[in-house]
Design an enzyme around this catalytic site. Sequence first.
Site, PDB file in Angstrom:
ATOM      1  N   LYS A  14      36.884  38.591  42.727  1.00 17.72           N
ATOM      2  CA  LYS A  14      36.844  37.101  42.989  1.00 17.72           C
ATOM      3  C   LYS A  14      37.201  36.693  44.271  1.00 17.72           C
ATOM      4  O   LYS A  14      36.641  35.849  44.928  1.00 17.72           O
ATOM      5  CB  LYS A  14      37.731  36.590  41.955  1.00 17.72           C
ATOM      6  CG  LYS A  14      37.008  36.865  40.484  1.00 17.72           C
ATOM      7  CD  LYS A  14      37.851  35.900  39.503  1.00 17.72           C
ATOM      8  CE  LYS A  14      39.237  36.213  39.193  1.00 17.72           C
ATOM      9  NZ  LYS A  14      39.479  37.635  38.379  1.00 17.72           N
ATOM     10  N   ARG A  91      41.552  30.250  32.576  1.00 16.23           N
ATOM     11  CA  ARG A  91      41.724  31.618  31.981  1.00 16.23           C
ATOM     12  C   ARG A  91      41.823  31.563  30.416  1.00 16.23           C
ATOM     13  O   ARG A  91      42.078  32.565  29.748  1.00 16.23           O
ATOM     14  CB  ARG A  91      42.933  32.257  32.655  1.00 16.23           C
ATOM     15  CG  ARG A  91      42.448  33.395  33.644  1.00 16.23           C
ATOM     16  CD  ARG A  91      43.889  33.999  34.017  1.00 16.23           C
ATOM     17  NE  ARG A  91      43.671  35.080  34.813  1.00 16.23           N
ATOM     18  CZ  ARG A  91      43.888  35.186  36.100  1.00 16.23           C
ATOM     19  NH1 ARG A  91      43.747  34.198  37.104  1.00 16.23           N
ATOM     20  NH2 ARG A  91      44.084  36.373  36.622  1.00 16.23           N
ATOM     21  N   ARG A 125      44.229  48.687  45.834  1.00 19.99           N
ATOM     22  CA  ARG A 125      44.260  47.398  46.445  1.00 19.99           C
ATOM     23  C   ARG A 125      45.602  47.410  47.214  1.00 19.99           C
ATOM     24  O   ARG A 125      46.867  47.468  46.882  1.00 19.99           O
ATOM     25  CB  ARG A 125      44.189  46.314  45.500  1.00 19.99           C
ATOM     26  CG  ARG A 125      44.223  44.900  46.246  1.00 19.99           C
ATOM     27  CD  ARG A 125      43.682  43.844  45.351  1.00 19.99           C
ATOM     28  NE  ARG A 125      44.247  43.628  44.042  1.00 19.99           N
ATOM     29  CZ  ARG A 125      43.745  42.602  43.399  1.00 19.99           C
ATOM     30  NH1 ARG A 125      42.800  41.892  43.345  1.00 19.99           N
ATOM     31  NH2 ARG A 125      44.406  42.405  41.968  1.00 19.99           N
ATOM     32  N   ARG A 160      50.282  44.160  45.729  1.00 20.06           N
ATOM     33  CA  ARG A 160      50.995  43.182  44.875  1.00 20.06           C
ATOM     34  C   ARG A 160      51.712  43.915  43.802  1.00 20.06           C
ATOM     35  O   ARG A 160      51.640  45.107  43.239  1.00 20.06           O
ATOM     36  CB  ARG A 160      49.711  42.643  43.949  1.00 20.06           C
ATOM     37  CG  ARG A 160      49.158  41.642  44.788  1.00 20.06           C
ATOM     38  CD  ARG A 160      48.062  40.877  44.313  1.00 20.06           C
ATOM     39  NE  ARG A 160      48.099  40.587  42.819  1.00 20.06           N
ATOM     40  CZ  ARG A 160      47.183  39.826  42.223  1.00 20.06           C
ATOM     41  NH1 ARG A 160      46.030  39.342  42.963  1.00 20.06           N
ATOM     42  NH2 ARG A 160      47.081  39.725  40.932  1.00 20.06           N
ATOM     43  N   ARG A 171      46.891  42.796  31.798  1.00 15.68           N
ATOM     44  CA  ARG A 171      46.040  42.021  32.364  1.00 15.68           C
ATOM     45  C   ARG A 171      44.699  41.943  31.631  1.00 15.68           C
ATOM     46  O   ARG A 171      44.105  41.153  31.667  1.00 15.68           O
ATOM     47  CB  ARG A 171      46.009  42.004  33.830  1.00 15.68           C
ATOM     48  CG  ARG A 171      47.525  41.578  34.436  1.00 15.68           C
ATOM     49  CD  ARG A 171      47.604  42.004  35.826  1.00 15.68           C
ATOM     50  NE  ARG A 171      46.831  41.647  36.892  1.00 15.68           N
ATOM     51  CZ  ARG A 171      46.608  42.116  38.056  1.00 15.68           C
ATOM     52  NH1 ARG A 171      47.308  43.372  38.308  1.00 15.68           N
ATOM     53  NH2 ARG A 171      45.780  41.606  38.957  1.00 15.68           N
TER      54      ARG A 171
HETATM   55  P1  AMP Z   1      45.513  36.753  39.660  1.00 16.37           P
HETATM   56  O1  AMP Z   1      45.788  36.685  41.155  1.00 16.37           O
HETATM   57  O2  AMP Z   1      44.411  35.662  39.642  1.00 16.37           O
HETATM   58  O3  AMP Z   1      45.195  37.992  39.340  1.00 16.37           O
HETATM   59  O4  AMP Z   1      46.483  36.275  39.027  1.00 16.37           O
HETATM   60  C1  AMP Z   1      47.840  36.839  39.055  1.00 16.37           C
HETATM   61  C2  AMP Z   1      48.669  36.309  37.748  1.00 16.37           C
HETATM   62  O5  AMP Z   1      49.141  34.909  37.926  1.00 16.37           O
HETATM   63  C3  AMP Z   1      47.898  36.737  36.248  1.00 16.37           C
HETATM   64  O6  AMP Z   1      48.026  37.798  35.670  1.00 16.37           O
HETATM   65  C4  AMP Z   1      48.963  35.447  35.581  1.00 16.37           C
HETATM   66  O7  AMP Z   1      50.182  35.863  35.284  1.00 16.37           O
HETATM   67  C5  AMP Z   1      49.039  34.210  36.478  1.00 16.37           C
HETATM   68  N1  AMP Z   1      47.954  33.459  36.334  1.00 16.37           N
HETATM   69  C6  AMP Z   1      46.890  33.245  37.444  1.00 16.37           C
HETATM   70  N2  AMP Z   1      46.152  32.463  37.168  1.00 16.37           N
HETATM   71  C7  AMP Z   1      46.274  32.120  35.718  1.00 16.37           C
HETATM   72  C8  AMP Z   1      45.804  31.297  34.990  1.00 16.37           C
HETATM   73  N3  AMP Z   1      44.752  30.404  35.155  1.00 16.37           N
HETATM   74  N4  AMP Z   1      46.399  30.757  33.828  1.00 16.37           N
HETATM   75  C9  AMP Z   1      47.645  31.547  33.613  1.00 16.37           C
HETATM   76  N5  AMP Z   1      48.459  32.471  34.318  1.00 16.37           N
HETATM   77  C10 AMP Z   1      47.609  32.683  35.557  1.00 16.37           C
END
Ligand code: AMP
Length: 214
Positions: A14, A91, A125, A160, A171
Amino acid sequence: MKKLILFGPPGAGKGTFSGQIKKVLPDIAHVSTGDIFRENLKKETPLGLKAKEYMDKGELVPDEVTIGMVKERLNKEDVKQNGFILDGFPRTLPQAKSLSEISDIDLFLLLEVSRDIITKRILGRYSCKSCGEIYNKYTLPPKKEGICDNCGAEIKFEQRSDDNEETLKNRLDTYEKNAKPIIKYYKKKKLLKNVNAENTLELTGDQIKSILEI
Ligand code: AMP
């Protein structure tokens, strides 16, 4: 002006795809909820510290926290003027429904990729500590070993904290549990478009325009 949602499992690309869209729509705002949480965590704001409890375990931050944060971001002037790419939001179905009260959407792009590839992408990554450019040990190394393509600095690896095997499993499970109703919701609205993301997305401007219908 475009209002886009990028949807897909962690590791679908993404962030990379958002960068490519920006080549065609340079002013569009890239709104990544994960990035906003990580920035807050770095600054140790109350929001960041709250989010950390969930992020470390690979769980979702509660809807009321996340929705409020997105509402605030989508209210900013740059978004109103130039549109947005939502990356990592919605999400959950309640997030999708709340979003419909804040803004209309032009396209919901579903990035499809197998679990095998996701694992490789996530566990390989890393990013450049100086500028944040993202690389992958297996699939996307810098052109010159150890040197960042983007800023030219010697790359100091930064991974990360949630890109590890145990958190990844959570996840992915969380994604699979929540994805179906969200995809159905946007399909019903006739906004769904599937994008094959098996290969690291390296698309031409015309290909991107065709996906975005511009
Ligand atoms: P990402 O960078 O999109 O993989 O997000 C990393 C983490 O942030 C996720 O595993 C969640 O813990 C939190 N997170 C990101 N976006 C959301 C969302 N829309 N709703 C809830 N938690 C989120």
